[in-house]
Every structure is written in structure tokens, then in C-alpha cells.
Design a protein around this motif. Structure first.
Motif, PDB file in Angstrom:
ATOM      1  N   ALA A 112       0.897  -1.122  -0.061  1.00 46.81           N
ATOM      2  CA  ALA A 112      -0.042   0.049   0.057  1.00 46.81           C
ATOM      3  C   ALA A 112       0.724   1.308  -0.223  1.00 46.81           C
ATOM      4  O   ALA A 112       0.522   2.198  -0.769  1.00 46.81           O
ATOM      5  N   GLY A 116       1.072   3.300  -3.268  1.00 42.10           N
ATOM      6  CA  GLY A 116       0.181   4.337  -2.753  1.00 42.10           C
ATOM      7  C   GLY A 116       0.956   5.571  -3.331  1.00 42.10           C
ATOM      8  O   GLY A 116       0.279   7.102  -3.579  1.00 42.10           O
ATOM      9  N   MET A 122      -3.694   9.535  -3.327  1.00 42.10           N
ATOM     10  CA  MET A 122      -3.527   8.556  -2.145  1.00 42.10           C
ATOM     11  C   MET A 122      -2.065   8.886  -1.569  1.00 42.10           C
ATOM     12  O   MET A 122      -1.970   8.466  -0.527  1.00 42.10           O
ATOM     13  N   ILE A 126      -1.954   7.905   2.442  1.00 39.73           N
ATOM     14  CA  ILE A 126      -1.281   6.360   2.642  1.00 39.73           C
ATOM     15  C   ILE A 126      -0.236   6.540   3.793  1.00 39.73           C
ATOM     16  O   ILE A 126       0.133   5.639   4.796  1.00 39.73           O
TER      17      ILE A 126
END
Length: 199
Positions: A112, A116, A122, A126
Motif C-alpha cells: 500500500a 500508494g 492517495m 497512505i
């Protein structure tokens, strides 16, 4: 917005790239999708070094992401939820939004953080769950740096290859980015008003 970014980069050079990429992570309305391609274009014209553009763009991006990581680390989940209860309607943020972000981060972890960094919208968010969940700083910095490096390289390369077409792009980019900012402002005001009605 386009004119402001291009004038800043033209006057400040490579250090301006780092500063703008830092600010892009702290204040998301400054888009890296404008900053890095123009920096790449300046590298193509010989005004900047391409290697310096990518390196300083990555450093600025990592610095901004790390700031939000420390905010998440300092805040802890209880404190952040209290903050959302008090001010979330002004930030158009709810505890359900936080639940979704934390759940996504807990399921994907390091991936992620890495991916991200390359997803518009994002990149800033994140870092907060990474801090909240106490992700160790070394892997956070590693995955953030790798993702940021790929993203800044891709965008700078796009500007570098665009070269002669950049003047043509500039004529329509400024009105498009201004219109986009107005739409973002309208969406923000609508969400704030909706939150106030619920409250």
C-alpha cells in the motif's frame, strides 16, 4: 496554477522541484502531474539536470510523506478519531473514511505504501495509516522512496520527451488546472454543507 508552478520552477531551479514536491504531499492541490513534467522539460532544454530533477523530486516527495507519517505516529488512533469528531466536517473526513483507509492499509501493508506513492489522491493519505499502525520507519522510507522515485522519474521523463510540444500544452493546461481547482473547491464546499446539515 500552471503559471505559478512553471514560474517557480524557472526561477528556483532544482531546489524548487524539491520544495514543490514536498508541498504537493502536504497540500495536495499542488499536483505533481504538473511539477515533474515541467521540470523534465527544463531538463530537456538544458536549464536543469535530469538526474537532479528526479533526485530532488524524490527527496521532496519522501520528506512530505514522512511528515504525514509522523503525524499519524504522534496522533494515535484515539486522538485522531477525537479530532475527526470535532473537525471532520470541515475536512470532509469521517471515522468511516478512517476505517476504510486503515483496513486497506492493514490488508496490503508495505504494498500500500509502495503503490500508494503512484496513485493520485492517495500519495498523502497512505502515510497517515502507516504512522497510526506503527509501521517501522525503515521499510516505510524504503517503500516510499522506491514508489516516489518511479513516479517522479515517469513524470519527469514525460516532460523530457514532450520538449517541443510543451508550449502547445501550456496554452491549455493553465485554464484546465484552474477549472479543476474550482471543481475541487465546489466539491469541498458541498461536502462541508452536507456534513453541517447532518451535525
Amino acid at each position: 496554477m500552471f503559471d505559478v508552478i512553471t514560474n517557480w520552477l524557472a526561477s528556483m531551479g532544482s531546489l524548487g522541484v524539491a520544495l514543490l514536491m514536498f508541498l504537493e504531499n502536504v497540500f495536495p492541490p499542488i499536483p505533481s502531474e504538473l511539477v515533474m513534467p515541467f521540470a523534465g522539460y527544463l531538463a530537456a532544454t538544458g536549464e536543469l539536470s535530469f538526474a537532479a530533477v528526479v533526485l530532488l523530486g524524490t527527496i521532496g516527495s519522501v520528506a512530505g510523506a514522512t511528515l504525514w507519517y509522523w503525524v499519524g505516529l504522534w496522533a494515535n488512533e484515539t486522538r485522531l478519531r477525537r479530532f475527526i469528531d470535532a473537525y471532520g466536517k470541515w475536512l470532509t473526513l469521517s471515522n468511516q473514511d478512517l476505517d476504510r483507509a486503515l483496513d486497506w492499509f492493514r490488508r496490503h501493508g508495505a504494498a500500500a505504501v509502495f503503490f500508494g506513492r503512484m496513485v493520485p489522491g492517495m500519495r498523502t493519505l497512505i502515510s497517515v495509516p502507516a504512522g497510526l499502525t506503527r509501521m517501522p520507519i525503515t521499510p516505510f522510507l524504503l517503500y516510499t522512496a522506491l514508489g516516489s522515485f518511479l513516479w517522479t522519474t515517469f513524470l519527469a521523463l514525460a516532460g523530457y520527451l514532450l520538449r517541443g510540444q510543451f508550449d502547445r500544452v501550456a496554452t491549455w493546461m493553465n485554464p484546465v488546472t484552474n477549472a479543476l481547482l474550482l471543481l475541487l473547491l465546489a466539491a469541498y464546499l458541498w461536502r462541508v454543507l452536507r456534513g453541517l446539515k447532518r451535525g
